[in-house]
Scaffold this motif. Structure first.
Motif, short mmCIF file in Angstrom:
data_model
loop_
_atom_site.label_atom_id
_atom_site.label_comp_id
_atom_site.label_asym_id
_atom_site.label_seq_id
_atom_site.Cartn_x
_atom_site.Cartn_y
_atom_site.Cartn_z
N GLU A 1 1.30 -1.01 0.04
CA GLU A 1 -0.57 -0.24 -0.09
C GLU A 1 0.96 1.04 0.47
O GLU A 1 0.15 2.53 -0.64
N ILE A 2 1.65 1.11 0.59
CA ILE A 2 3.00 2.52 0.96
C ILE A 2 3.76 2.89 -0.69
O ILE A 2 3.46 3.59 -0.98
N ILE A 3 3.82 1.99 -0.87
CA ILE A 3 4.59 1.63 -2.44
C ILE A 3 3.66 1.75 -4.12
O ILE A 3 3.99 1.85 -4.60
N ASP A 4 2.64 2.18 -3.97
CA ASP A 4 1.49 1.49 -4.79
C ASP A 4 1.47 2.29 -5.73
O ASP A 4 1.27 2.15 -6.67
N ASP A 5 1.91 3.75 -5.54
CA ASP A 5 1.42 4.79 -6.23
C ASP A 5 2.87 4.67 -7.45
O ASP A 5 3.36 5.84 -7.67
N VAL A 6 4.35 4.64 -6.42
CA VAL A 6 5.59 4.72 -6.85
C VAL A 6 5.96 3.96 -8.20
O VAL A 6 5.33 3.02 -8.79
N THR A 7 6.60 4.60 -8.61
CA THR A 7 7.12 3.68 -10.93
C THR A 7 8.80 4.32 -10.58
O THR A 7 9.44 5.29 -10.10
N ILE A 8 9.15 3.77 -10.87
CA ILE A 8 10.49 3.37 -11.40
C ILE A 8 11.20 3.49 -12.64
O ILE A 8 11.54 2.94 -13.50
N GLY A 9 9.92 3.53 -13.58
CA GLY A 9 9.90 3.49 -15.50
C GLY A 9 9.94 1.98 -15.86
O GLY A 9 9.17 1.87 -14.88
N THR A 10 9.88 2.31 -16.84
CA THR A 10 9.14 0.80 -17.98
C THR A 10 10.11 -0.26 -17.61
O THR A 10 11.22 -0.41 -18.17
N ILE A 11 9.26 -1.48 -16.85
CA ILE A 11 10.78 -2.36 -17.40
C ILE A 11 9.79 -3.75 -17.55
O ILE A 11 8.91 -3.82 -16.96
N ASN A 12 10.10 -3.97 -18.66
CA ASN A 12 9.08 -5.36 -19.24
C ASN A 12 10.13 -6.55 -19.28
O ASN A 12 9.52 -7.79 -20.21
N GLU A 13 11.07 -6.91 -18.30
CA GLU A 13 11.57 -8.06 -18.25
C GLU A 13 12.14 -8.54 -17.05
O GLU A 13 11.80 -7.36 -16.14
N SER A 14 12.59 -9.66 -16.56
CA SER A 14 13.14 -10.10 -16.15
C SER A 14 14.61 -9.52 -15.02
O SER A 14 15.04 -9.02 -16.20
N TYR A 15 14.41 -9.00 -13.79
CA TYR A 15 15.54 -8.61 -13.05
C TYR A 15 16.04 -9.25 -12.32
O TYR A 15 15.63 -9.21 -11.58
N VAL A 16 17.48 -8.95 -12.24
CA VAL A 16 18.57 -8.90 -10.30
C VAL A 16 18.48 -7.52 -10.00
O VAL A 16 18.85 -6.35 -10.55
N PHE A 17 18.40 -6.82 -8.83
CA PHE A 17 18.71 -5.98 -8.05
C PHE A 17 20.17 -6.16 -6.71
O PHE A 17 19.66 -7.42 -6.44
N GLU A 18 20.75 -5.16 -7.43
CA GLU A 18 21.75 -5.44 -7.15
C GLU A 18 22.11 -4.24 -5.91
O GLU A 18 21.18 -3.34 -7.01
N TYR A 19 22.80 -4.51 -4.68
CA TYR A 19 22.66 -2.92 -4.05
C TYR A 19 23.75 -3.72 -2.59
O TYR A 19 24.02 -4.59 -1.95
N PHE A 20 24.81 -2.94 -3.57
CA PHE A 20 26.23 -2.66 -2.50
C PHE A 20 26.23 -1.76 -1.65
O PHE A 20 27.17 -0.84 -2.71
N LEU A 21 26.82 -2.24 -0.64
CA LEU A 21 27.49 -0.35 -0.02
C LEU A 21 28.68 -0.18 -0.10
O LEU A 21 29.15 -0.15 0.18
N GLY A 22 29.28 -1.85 0.09
CA GLY A 22 30.84 -2.19 0.26
C GLY A 22 31.23 -2.61 -0.84
O GLY A 22 30.20 -2.09 -2.41
N LYS A 23 32.63 -2.57 -1.16
CA LYS A 23 33.20 -2.57 -2.37
C LYS A 23 33.02 -4.18 -2.83
O LYS A 23 32.67 -4.88 -1.96
N LYS A 24 33.00 -4.44 -4.23
CA LYS A 24 32.89 -6.32 -5.10
C LYS A 24 34.23 -6.13 -4.70
O LYS A 24 34.97 -6.13 -5.35
N THR A 25 33.95 -7.92 -4.69
CA THR A 25 35.34 -8.16 -4.76
C THR A 25 35.76 -8.44 -5.71
O THR A 25 34.23 -9.07 -6.96
#
Length: 364
Positions: free
Chosen positions: A205-229
């Motif tokens: 309900e909180i994010i119901d009206d939120v949009t992040i652009g048009t994405i019509n395919e499956s995706y991996v969400f990556e979120y790294f706060l540290g460095k990638k080895t």
């Protein structure tokens, strides 16, 4: 009842803004309270801006103007979120609370997030998050986190003395409970991060009206706060080949820069729609579990010491096995997470966490 939330308040970190929002909503719902959130020295609207002419020259020389713009836009969206959702104090409260602003509330609650992480807090900042200037009968700690396995030398005695003055204390991780027990000989409960007190339905309900652009395919969400080895980069690349598109929310460079500006609710939305999440972030893992999205955890690599305790406690409380990126081989290892129902699994943990709040704010 008038309650102030004292927590990390920087305009760049998704987790601290979202746990602040969740705690505010819970306190409002349970106690019909007027709840506000503190602005601290961390609430720097100009953090994106180089401080000196030399800094500007260095950024220009290194081709970093686009990164500056991306950070400026991100901070702007975080400020808009904080203004609209968190009821922030008009004034910034300094470390000594020189204006006595914290005394204008019936209760002051510190937490959640890493408000007691001595690796990045000065002594004065640490005392601030121990509510040094607040009357004892107003002090409450909810799901306060150390974020590390051991407290820095020199902080122990101050911490021990300060804890005696709280009306009620709870922590977010098992290791936090152990640290308090060893330093102050006190038994405190481990409660849920505020984000997990809200149901999956409430977050949708909180994010119901939120949009992040048009994405019509499956995706991996990556979120790294540290460095990638090198090994992390190799494995995340392999996941992209299997699933397709990748969306990153913490990279101000290259093609991923287009997502860097998004605010906290877009962060939640992106996780809710992902096919897979790969992260070293506690709150990215939390929202993956909330929405039943398979998540792979990478060890944080940022030089701030091990931060495993909070994620280990998270998966323990959820009753499911953590899958680490370092040991990950096949998507079949995480498919079972799609069937995870956090609302069924967390019934007792939520009851216990809310019972703590009842005792802290209603028992005088």
């Amino acid at each position: 009842m008038k309650i102030l939330i004292v927590t990390l308040s920087g305009y760049w970190n998704y987790g601290n803004r979202l746990q602040n929002l969740a705690l505010k909503k819970i306190l409002e719902k349970k106690f019909s309270a007027r709840v506000e959130s503190v602005k601290t020295w961390q609430s720097d609207a100009m953090i994106w801006k180089p401080k000196t002419i030399r800094d500007w020259a260095s950024k220009i020389k290194n081709g970093q103007l686009m990164e500056i713009t991306a950070m400026k836009n991100r901070v702007g969206n975080f400020i808009a979120f904080s203004t609209n959702q968190l009821s922030e104090t008009t004034d910034i409260v300094d470390l000594k609370d020189s204006l006595g602003l914290l005394q204008n509330y019936d209760y002051v609650v510190v937490g959640s997030d890493q408000v007691w992480n001595t690796n990045w807090l000065t002594m004065d900042q640490f005392k601030f998050f121990l509510l040094d200037s607040v009357d004892d009968d107003k002090k409450v700690a909810y799901a306060a986190s150390f974020g590390i396995d051991n407290i820095k030398e020199g902080y122990t005695q101050i911490f021990k003395e300060a804890l005696k003055n709280f009306k009620a204390i709870s922590v977010r991780e098992d290791r936090g409970r152990e640290l308090i027990n060893s330093m102050a000989n006190m038994e405190v409960p481990v409660v849920l991060d505020p984000t997990m007190l809200l149901s999956r339905k409430e977050w949708f309900e909180i994010i119901d009206d939120v949009t992040i652009g048009t994405i019509n395919e499956s995706y991996v969400f990556e979120y790294f706060l540290g460095k990638k080895t090198a090994n992390v980069r190799k494995k995340t690349k392999a996941m992209r080949r299997k699933i397709g598109k990748t969306i990153e929310f913490h990279n101000s460079k290259g093609k991923s820069r287009k997502n860097f500006h998004y605010g906290p609710l877009e962060f939640v939305k992106a996780i809710s729609n992902a096919e897979l999440v790969i992260t070293d972030s506690y709150h990215a893992a939390v929202f993956s579990l909330i929405f039943g999205v398979p998540v792979i955890i990478s060890e944080r690599n940022d030089g701030n010491g091990k931060m495993n305790s909070r994620i280990d406690t998270l998966f323990k409380s959820a009753g499911i096995e953590k899958v680490s990126l370092e040991e990950f081989e096949d998507l079949k290892q995480v498919e079972y997470m799609k069937d995870f129902d956090i609302d069924k699994q967390m019934v007792e943990s939520r009851k216990m966490s809310e019972a703590f709040l009842d005792e802290a704010f209603l028992n005088n």
